[in-house]
Structure formats: structure tokens, C-alpha cells
Write an enzyme that holds these catalytic residues in place. Structure first.
Site, PDB file in Angstrom:
ATOM      1  N   LYS A  83      21.915  49.653  29.869  1.00  0.00           N
ATOM      2  CA  LYS A  83      22.667  50.571  29.983  1.00  0.00           C
ATOM      3  C   LYS A  83      22.739  52.124  29.303  1.00  0.00           C
ATOM      4  O   LYS A  83      22.769  52.016  28.389  1.00  0.00           O
ATOM      5  CB  LYS A  83      23.773  50.298  30.413  1.00  0.00           C
TER       6      LYS A  83
HETATM    7  C1  E4P Z   1      30.095  49.270  36.077  1.00  0.00           C
HETATM    8  O1  E4P Z   1      29.335  49.004  34.943  1.00  0.00           O
HETATM    9  C2  E4P Z   1      31.353  49.433  35.418  1.00  0.00           C
HETATM   10  O2  E4P Z   1      31.451  48.895  33.436  1.00  0.00           O
HETATM   11  C3  E4P Z   1      32.613  49.229  35.661  1.00  0.00           C
HETATM   12  O3  E4P Z   1      31.894  49.446  37.160  1.00  0.00           O
HETATM   13  C4  E4P Z   1      33.180  50.405  35.636  1.00  0.00           C
HETATM   14  O4  E4P Z   1      34.768  49.718  36.241  1.00  0.00           O
HETATM   15  P1  E4P Z   1      36.341  50.759  36.198  1.00  0.00           P
HETATM   16  O5  E4P Z   1      36.346  51.844  37.047  1.00  0.00           O
HETATM   17  O6  E4P Z   1      36.851  49.890  36.885  1.00  0.00           O
HETATM   18  O7  E4P Z   1      36.260  51.258  34.199  1.00  0.00           O
END
Ligand code: E4P
Length: 229
Positions: A83
């Protein structure tokens, strides 16, 4: 639509993987911190439990640093997706990793323009954050609709739209309606998808009526088997 779970909590992942509905996992530095686990150990265990893509996020912000961390993370298991953030260095890193056939999830996407850049960089997944846009008073799902429409217009874009920052079942249903490829769900939201009060009410009425008959399907099968012998 594929379902990923958005957590680094191994107990939750094991529990939800047993449903047979989990196609992958996404983590981020905040989720790893929340788990209290060592990152490489956590990613290795998650990859053992879920054979699909498991996103592990780099924490460096320059290309050399991201590539060095990506090498370490990708060596943990074949199903790790690296990522990277949607920055110029993140997209250079994405391109370099894709040239080596390593899966890449480009994260922190908040505009269609950013999603076009990620597709051009060859991202395996683009992660638009719907909940965080909703928090600002924008409709996050409009962004999903835009990205799906744009990607559909270019068959040479092979990037899957991975809807992130999901806050409830309505996000999942709307993302599916517009044709997003993947939703990454907090464990509680995946469990919420099963729920409807009429399901519970209907089931308890069926069971009450069935109990009153005194019948048992298994006993009846055994009786039929005995009678046939
Ligand atoms: C995606 O890969 C992220 O880890 C995640 O969906 C972020 O979500 P949040 O806005 O609830 O922290």
C-alpha cells in the site's frame, strides 16, 4: 463484489474468514498500531489465514525508502499487496513495483483526478475513502461512481476500485450498485450486513411453529433409513 476486511485484529480476521466471504484484508499504520502487534508478524499471520490480497502499507515517504520497505513487506508472503500513498513518490513506487509484478494498493484517494493517475501508474487497487469525504459534507459515493465510470471508459486500465473508509451497510450497497470491484469493511460493518429485524422475527416464528409439531428432520431421516433396511 469482493469483500476485504479492514483490520489488523487477528481474532476478528479468523472469525470472519470462517464465513467464507472474505476475499482479502487491508491494514494501515493506524490499524497495526491499534492491534499492538509487530507489523511483520501481524502481516505474516494474516497472510496465513486469508489467501487473497493482504494490504501492508509503507511508512517511508520517498521512493527509495518506500521501495526498501516494500521489498521487506513483499518478502513476507506472496499475497502481500503493497500500500502506497497517493503522492508523486507513491505513484513512482507503484510503477516500479508493478513492473516487478508486485500487487499495489494506492491509498488516500480523494478525487477522480488522483484515481486516473493511479490507474496510469498501473495500480492493482485504488482506495477512495468514502467515509472521510462524507465527514467533510461531500458525498463520498459520488467519487466511487465517477471513478467506476472513468475506468470503464478505458479498457486498458486494469485497476480495481476498492471502496475504503466504509462506515455502514449503505456504503456497501451503494458501492455495489455502481459496480465498484471491492469493499473493505470494518468487522462490525460486515456483521451488520447480515442483520434485518424481520429475519430474526420470521426465524423465531418458524422455530416456534416447528417446535410445536415435535418433529425432527434428522430423526425422520433415520426412521426412513431404518425402514428401507
Ligand atoms: C483502507 O484501506 C483504510 O485502511 C481504511 O478504510 C480507512 O478507514 P477510516 O477512514 O475509517 O480510518
Amino acid at each position: 463484489m469482493k469483500f476485504f476486511v479492514d483490520t489488523a485484529d487477528l481474532d476478528e480476521i479468523r472469525d470472519l474468514a470462517a464465513t467464507g466471504l472474505v476475499d482479502g484484508v487491508t491494514t494501515n499504520p493506524s490499524l497495526i498500531a491499534k492491534s499492538g502487534r509487530n507489523m511483520l508478524d501481524a502481516i505474516a499471520e494474516i497472510c496465513d489465514v486469508v489467501p487473497g490480497p493482504v494490504s501492508a502499507e509503507v511508512t517511508a515517504t520517498d521512493v527509495d525508502g518506500m521501495l526498501a520497505e516494500a521489498d521487506v513487506l513483499a518478502s513476507v508472503a506472496a499475497n502481500v499487496a503493497i500500500k502506497v500513498p497517493l503522492t508523486p513518490d507513491g505513484l513512482k513506487t507503484c510503477k516500479a513495483l508493478r513492473d516487478r509484478d508486485i500487487m499495489v494498493n494506492v491509498t488516500l484517494c480523494f478525487s477522480a483526478a488522483q484515481a486516473i493517475l493511479a490507474a496510469k501508474a498501473g495500480a492493482t487497487f485504488i482506495s477512495p475513502f468514502v467515509g472521510r469525504l462524507d465527514d467533510l459534507g461531500q458525498r463520498g459515493l459520488d467519487l466511487i461512481e465517477d471513478i467506476v465510470e472513468i475506468y470503464d471508459a478505458y479498457p486498458d486500465f486494469n485497476t480495481e476500485v476498492l471502496v475504503a473508509s466504509i462506515r455502514g451497510p449503505a456504503h456497501v450497497v451503494e458501492a455495489a450498485r455502481v459496480g465498484a470491484h471491492v469493499s473493505t469493511l470494518p468487522p462490525g460493518v460486515l456483521r451488520q450486513l447480515y442483520q434485518h429485524p424481520l429475519t430474526d422475527k420470521g426465524l423465531s416464528a418458524f422455530l416456534k411453529d416447528w417446535e410445536a409439531t415435535g418433529q425432527s428432520i434428522i430423526e425422520q431421516a433415520e426412521q426412513r433409513k431404518d425402514a428401507a433396511e
